[in-house]
Design an enzyme around this catalytic site. Sequence first.
Site, PDB file in Angstrom:
ATOM      1  N   LEU A 173       0.806  -1.224   0.000  1.00 22.07           N
ATOM      2  CA  LEU A 173       0.000   0.000   0.000  1.00 22.07           C
ATOM      3  C   LEU A 173       0.843   1.281   0.000  1.00 22.07           C
ATOM      4  O   LEU A 173       1.728   1.439   0.820  1.00 22.07           O
ATOM      5  CB  LEU A 173      -0.890  -0.013   1.258  1.00 22.07           C
ATOM      6  CG  LEU A 173      -1.889   1.129   1.389  1.00 22.07           C
ATOM      7  CD1 LEU A 173      -2.943   1.051   0.323  1.00 22.07           C
ATOM      8  CD2 LEU A 173      -2.488   1.117   2.781  1.00 22.07           C
ATOM      9  N   ASP A 174       0.540   2.190  -0.890  1.00 17.55           N
ATOM     10  CA  ASP A 174       1.219   3.498  -0.985  1.00 17.55           C
ATOM     11  C   ASP A 174       2.704   3.387  -1.268  1.00 17.55           C
ATOM     12  O   ASP A 174       3.451   4.347  -1.069  1.00 17.55           O
ATOM     13  CB  ASP A 174       1.052   4.318   0.312  1.00 17.55           C
ATOM     14  CG  ASP A 174      -0.384   4.642   0.624  1.00 17.55           C
ATOM     15  OD1 ASP A 174      -1.227   4.492  -0.281  1.00 17.55           O
ATOM     16  OD2 ASP A 174      -0.659   5.061   1.758  1.00 17.55           O
TER      17      ASP A 174
END
Lengths: 309, 309, 309, 309
Positions: free
Chosen positions: D252-253
């Site tokens: 994520l990210d």
Amino acid sequence: MPETPAEKAAAPVGPTTASQNPAEPTTAPTTWVLTLACEDRPGIVHAVSGAVVAARGNITESQQFASPDTGRFFMRLQIASDTGRDALEGALAPVIERFGLEASLDAAGRPRRTLILASKAAHCVSDLLFHQRSGHLPIEVPLVMANHDTLRDLVEFHGVPFHSLPVADPEQKEAFESAVLEAVDAHDIELVVLARYMQILSPELCEALAGRCINIHHSFLPGFKGANPYRQAHERGVKLIGSTAHFVTSDLDEGPIIEQNVTRVEHSHSVAQLREIGQDQECLALRRAVTWFAQSRVLLDGMRTVIFR
Amino acid sequence: MPETPAEKAAAPVGPTTASQNPAEPTTAPTTWVLTLACEDRPGIVHAVSGAVVAARGNITESQQFASPDTGRFFMRLQIASDTGRDALEGALAPVIERFGLEASLDAAGRPRRTLILASKAAHCVSDLLFHQRSGHLPIEVPLVMANHDTLRDLVEFHGVPFHSLPVADPEQKEAFESAVLEAVDAHDIELVVLARYMQILSPELCEALAGRCINIHHSFLPGFKGANPYRQAHERGVKLIGSTAHFVTSDLDEGPIIEQNVTRVEHSHSVAQLREIGQDQECLALRRAVTWFAQSRVLLDGMRTVIFR
Amino acid sequence: MPETPAEKAAAPVGPTTASQNPAEPTTAPTTWVLTLACEDRPGIVHAVSGAVVAARGNITESQQFASPDTGRFFMRLQIASDTGRDALEGALAPVIERFGLEASLDAAGRPRRTLILASKAAHCVSDLLFHQRSGHLPIEVPLVMANHDTLRDLVEFHGVPFHSLPVADPEQKEAFESAVLEAVDAHDIELVVLARYMQILSPELCEALAGRCINIHHSFLPGFKGANPYRQAHERGVKLIGSTAHFVTSDLDEGPIIEQNVTRVEHSHSVAQLREIGQDQECLALRRAVTWFAQSRVLLDGMRTVIFR
Amino acid sequence: MPETPAEKAAAPVGPTTASQNPAEPTTAPTTWVLTLACEDRPGIVHAVSGAVVAARGNITESQQFASPDTGRFFMRLQIASDTGRDALEGALAPVIERFGLEASLDAAGRPRRTLILASKAAHCVSDLLFHQRSGHLPIEVPLVMANHDTLRDLVEFHGVPFHSLPVADPEQKEAFESAVLEAVDAHDIELVVLARYMQILSPELCEALAGRCINIHHSFLPGFKGANPYRQAHERGVKLIGSTAHFVTSDLDEGPIIEQNVTRVEHSHSVAQLREIGQDQECLALRRAVTWFAQSRVLLDGMRTVIFR
């Protein structure tokens, strides 16, 4: 006249040049920068890359541009090679001949021999000399010349000879410009930087230094040409001010632009504050232009520049 | 003529105005914006803040500027108060009288009634209407007028009436401008935005809209005035292009600048690409200028603006 | 201990302070900077401006901010006055008392006495000293201290004493920090600047210098804390790198941020190039932070700063 | 399954592909984009340019990068040719074979088939659709999918089908993701854009869309990961906020960054204002990333991207 180190290192590429450097070791340095310009037509890249392969070189960086305005083709290559200049020049010679290339081959990172002209303002001179000394600016500066003695201490602190001559009348100006040309000759100067040198060069000097003289204009051209641009900017109430680094031509403030930048200002800034803010911009734009020039990243395309960053 | 909501909300502050709003509730809204301009002299801030205190107001935001060029003093205050407009106006009236203040009192956040003039280009109109609709731009737009029908669908999608009239000859131009003035009157327009309206306004219309008409100039003024600035920028080989939002005056492209921005471009960008890149800048500069105007953050100081961001 | 010039000029405002400066002329300088912070409540601006008027002062610049996070009110005033410090202090004293103001009154433009701590990197030290000497940075630097001797020539060229002490073990570190505190005392230091001083300060020193010690962090915080941020940035493939000037607290790299900037980078930039590019950003961010501090434009609001530019 | 237009136009280059497009005219379009990636070794440029010459092509734009981190070589060429795809593919096939090139040949300017996923926030969706419609963004959008119905009017105004499905529990999420994969298949989707789609994709979907799914992160990564970054930024008192467009990975990210930008903010900005300011940045960063992807300017180099702007 005996050949100078700068000429040896940066000599135009061609069959006759190759034999002029008999003493240069053929195995170092291992990275070369090749720039070339010619009329655009098919097959240039293939021919050049073929010559590089033939000289056992590996292209590590390559940029090119075909100008729709002028029909010119521009290219900059970095080449890793352990065969030396002679092998590269030999392989390139027939390609240069065939396509009519204006080519220049240089050792990557070689410092350009640079003459700085200054006046009283210290900021650009200080910035250039500090970064040169820090190893971040690939130039060597054998001399700073100025029409005032103001910056002597600063320049000499950086270990650079300083030569000042007054420019108060036309005769003095002529003498100053003659001294510039002599220095260019004596020190194998490849680049002249006008680091806030506040005199207009004669058309003859502009001509003599064409393509190798960079000025910093204290404005975001084409706005605010001429005297006191910060006062003009203040009166006009602009919200951004900037600076422009450009090649010097006899057409004042109109030479090909190399780099520009701007910064935001507000209604509360006085003319003096605008000038101070602008000086940081001037340092940065001039330094970037000089760096790119010294790395063979600036090519001329008529009145425009091609910048291979 | 009966008083309009806009006049009620934005009426100049003064003794005679206070009594004109009998129906306005005295307890809401609780935040006010006060702007004032006058000749600079000691005691203004103290007198104004005294009036605010007397009306049980609390100053939550304050900006001021004394212009050394014009000798004018400018101030913008946000005031939290539960006593309403009448109390504030009553307390301010003697101060306005004493210092000869040009004062304006307005409910914070009240949308300004805005007329947009457009032509064929969609980007600025779309940007303004989208952000107005998103609640990020404190304007309300009762009408978009254009000299072409191109943008009808776009404008009507945003729920805004669209009115197009051809401007192909002087008579049509005069009719268009008359229709603009009628719309300004009929809709209590406080701001006219030229969102790439490609016609030059007549001096009469400029005069009629002085100080409340904002244009977006597709260039970083004062460079590249006039037609086709992106072509000019391309030919000149600039490394930055920008845009300028300014008040419209009869002196074309020379009105007081409100906002400017620039962005970096390269030698490889075509004129068409420069134009496209520039359009993003135009949207942003125009939107910022409109936002600031609508928040009473833009004051005129001769040919310059004071921007209380 | 006799009172120092710095204390005389920058002493906190209050009834007991006024009488301590009997020798200070009462008519010069004519411009003062007043900063104040207190719990927000109505009437502060009116009371302060009243005191200014009473002392025949004219407010030429004013900024304020009411922090919704902390409920604190902050204000910075520039005041033109020919009555001198005593009159201003006398008039302000009851207001300070009434509202519990933390107030500071200073002559506008007075250079702040600044101690610079350095290590081996030259760029920030050179930038600060050059601009101080050019008159663009309102600080005076009685001493530069470093844990290496590398920068001696540079510092002494600028006419500033240089003192180096090794910091190779905990005892040496303690000795260095003691020397810092002695220097702060001996030279009436108002600001300590960590100009790429690569040591972590002890919590005791952080505490002793709280609110008057500025560090330049070679990263755009909160990304890339800790060692070798340019390598981290390279590995992560970021497209922008930046720097952060912040107050030093014992919570490493987490002190209140004063200024940040970034610049664009590309995939082709090596770690070394990122570092070099970042150094220009570091110079600019640190210089801006120091300038604003020296002009009393930086106020602390909990873990945030209020910057009255 | 019959071959789709997108597959025809963008098919990987290779001997087997050439014969699959019997119906494609061999003389148009005249400009092609070739991207390639492989292990770096000498001779690639020469071999590729030789193949181009053999197919009577002219290289009009060329960029390359040899990654010191991964030892990979990347290249992007624009080729003007009147001989058509078959001739180019035929000439390139042996070079692709010899150097193990991952090559892709595409008609320059061909719009990429793009699926947009959205939630409630309108700004990025509106920006993409507006610029697509204006002809400035080389994508075509057969469908917008969302987990809310909020944006239906906006999307349909731009003439694009809109499909919303609730994602309130794991089963609905699974159904939504299945619908995404079906849409990708049914519409020959080449690029999926998360235009502020506020759901975390499952690892399976990330895997299925690897290298062709772009997200806009509402922060200048790696600072302020996770929820409510504008609140985090406000609490930390940062002076710049920004956004990041990146490829989606299951981490994520943390996917490879394509574009970042920042803008300056001040202490007085509330969290809501930061968010609003940040949205302009999000639009611009996402649009640039999508444009570059659609022009085959984004290549993956491990966890970093090579951007041939």
